[in-house]
Design an enzyme around this catalytic site. Structure first.
Site, PDB file in Angstrom:
ATOM      1  N   ASP A 204      -9.603  -3.820   6.230  1.00  0.00           N
ATOM      2  CA  ASP A 204      -9.792  -5.230   5.918  1.00  0.00           C
ATOM      3  C   ASP A 204      -9.645  -6.102   7.171  1.00  0.00           C
ATOM      4  OD1 ASP A 204     -10.075  -7.330   3.868  1.00  0.00           O
ATOM      5  OD2 ASP A 204      -8.029  -7.862   4.427  1.00  0.00           O
ATOM      6  N   GLU A 233     -14.270  -3.657   8.271  1.00  0.00           N
ATOM      7  CA  GLU A 233     -14.889  -4.883   7.759  1.00  0.00           C
ATOM      8  C   GLU A 233     -15.100  -5.842   8.923  1.00  0.00           C
ATOM      9  OE1 GLU A 233     -14.204  -8.686   4.753  1.00  0.00           O
ATOM     10  OE2 GLU A 233     -12.508  -7.679   5.683  1.00  0.00           O
ATOM     11  N   ASP A 300     -16.715  -9.915  -2.121  1.00  0.00           N
ATOM     12  CA  ASP A 300     -16.599 -11.134  -1.314  1.00  0.00           C
ATOM     13  C   ASP A 300     -17.875 -11.975  -1.298  1.00  0.00           C
ATOM     14  OD1 ASP A 300     -13.928 -10.919  -0.434  1.00  0.00           O
ATOM     15  OD2 ASP A 300     -14.487  -9.470   1.105  1.00  0.00           O
TER      16      ASP A 300
END
Length: 464
Positions: A204, A233, A300
């Protein structure tokens, strides 16, 4: 030498947001859990858990995917779990370590890999070391675990006195240059691979963590499992992380943006689309392109169905491109049965398990195209090239080819029926979905395409 895991080249991922996939054990529901299928908000709960995933492994396997990516599952007060309290404990509302081990084993028995989400940029506010800093200030032995600008720790003039993820005061940012922090987090990464046997990590907010940390992370993870798949990410150009010393792959949001920009509107033109996709392929080494984590939407972003204006024909063009393109494709849970939704939290709807409310025709389409990719290695490993992508023309043809097979994909990104033509001399082409012979006339292949339609042709390459 940089070598990505071989299995990732043949993986088709299915991303699951555990709180919204299935409620398999109501006894562990959080207080105030709402009835399944309600409107998601930033902080409500519907009771999804690990048992729910286990209960629906037949569904996952039948769809044809062979890898799962789970968003965070460790102890946290939120529905999304990106504000971790305890990195060494599965959230009790999801289950426990034994249940996670059961899930991973059940997946492995079916040939399905499992990667988890590592939130190492920041913790949650209730993470005990941060609570110690709040209590003891500069005297806390954890004071240097975070980026503290001023004591006492808190909010001053509307801003936290410490670095955070975004400007969220409940997500304090780790100081990953601190040897103690690094040792702790790398220990977490190693523990779940050795203890549970997971197949890798999605990282993340990877671009906000220092490169040296990720270099050490890679060494630790690969020592525990050389075949582990590491996906960062990073939302834009990720070349700095993709040189072989940090990540195997990155979440390819630029791919999603370009594909949606093209197929969501007939105003887009094949020439500019082919140029933009060529630019993406040129960004990374071949080893990265073979395993780059391609997606159309995620937890997201708005869902693909919403991005294409609820036009299922446009959605199908996007999915065909995703599953016949280079890289490692990922499908967000529920897209295959028609879930729609805007940005967070609307994209995090509960999975619809009532078949009467599912789009079963869309499900069959996903299963068909996934099956095609699984059946023919050329769609996973072959060279990619545009054959037709002209200025002012919304129609495209591209190919995947290796030493044994040759595929061509014909797409009409317009609202008009059309005949798409291209020189092809051999007479041995077949429709990949119907198996019907398709032959050129005088060396020209003429393919009739419905509005927003596609066809996939293939032939075997005879060795002389």
């Amino acid at each position: 030498m940089y070598v990505a895991p071989e299995w990732a080249k043949s993986a088709i991922f299915y991303q699951i947001f555990p709180e919204r996939f299935a409620n398999g054990d109501p006894s562990n529901d959080p207080e105030g859990t709402e009835p399944w299928g309600g409107q998601p908000t930033a902080d409500n709960f519907f009771g999804g858990d690990l048992q729910g995933i286990i209960d629906h492994l037949d569904y996952i396997e039948n769809l044809g995917v062979n890898a799962l990516y789970l968003t965070p599952i460790f102890k946290s007060p939120s529905n999304h779990k990106y504000d971790t309290i305890d990195y060494m404990q599965v959230d009790p509302h999801f289950g426990d370590s034994e249940l996670l081990k059961k899930l991973v084993k059940a997946c492995h028995d079916r040939g399905i890999r499992v990667i988890l989400d590592a939130v190492f940029n920041h913790s949650g506010e209730l993470f005990p070391p941060f609570q110690d800093v709040k209590k003891n200030g500069k005297n806390s032995k954890y004071a240097d675990w975070f980026h503290i600008h001023e004591f006492p720790v808190g909010v001053k003039d509307g801003r936290p006195t410490y670095d955070t993820f975004g400007f969220f005061e409940h997500m304090p940012k780790f100081n990953t240059a601190n040897p103690e922090v690094k040792k702790y987090l790398l220990g977490v990464a190693e523990y779940w691979i050795r203890e549970i046997g997971i197949d890798g990590w999605r990282l993340d907010v990877a671009n906000e963590v220092d490169h040296q940390f990720w270099r050490d992370f890679r060494k630790t993870v690969k020592a525990a499992n050389p075949d582990a798949y590491i996906v960062g990410e990073v939302w834009n150009d990720s070349q700095k992380w993709s040189l072989g010393d940090q990540f195997d792959s990155v979440m390819n949001y630029p791919f999603a943006n370009k594909v949606l920009e093209y197929f969501a509107s007939s105003d887009s033109r094949g020439y500019s689309f082919s140029n933009s996709m060529g630019n993406l392929l040129m960004r990374y080494p071949q080893q990265t392109n073979e395993v780059i984590f391609n997606l159309l939407c995620s937890h997201d972003t708005p869902r693909i169905m919403t991005c294409v204006g609820e036009d299922k024909r446009r959605l199908k063009l996007c999915v065909v491109f995703l599953l016949t393109y280079m890289g490692t494709p990922c499908i967000f849970y529920g897209d295959e049965i028609g879930l729609s939704g805007g940005g967070d939290p609307d994209c995090r709807k509960c999975m619809e398990w009532d078949e009467a409310k599912q789009d079963r025709e869309l499900y069959d389409f996903y299963k068909l195209i996934i099956g095609l990719r699984q059946k023919y290695p050329v769609l996973r490993h072959g060279d990619f090239r545009f054959l037709k992508a002209d200025q002012g023309d919304p129609r495209i043809i591209y190919e995947r080819m290796d030493g044994k097979m040759h595929f061509t994909v014909w797409m009409n990104n317009s609202e008009e029926e059309t005949v798409l033509s291209h020189p092809m001399e051999t007479m041995d082409w077949r429709d990949a979905l119907s198996q019907e012979p398709v032959q050129p006339e005088d060396g020209i292949m003429n393919i009739k395409l419905d509005p927003l339609g596609y066809r996939i042709l293939y032939r075997s390459i005879q060795k002389k």
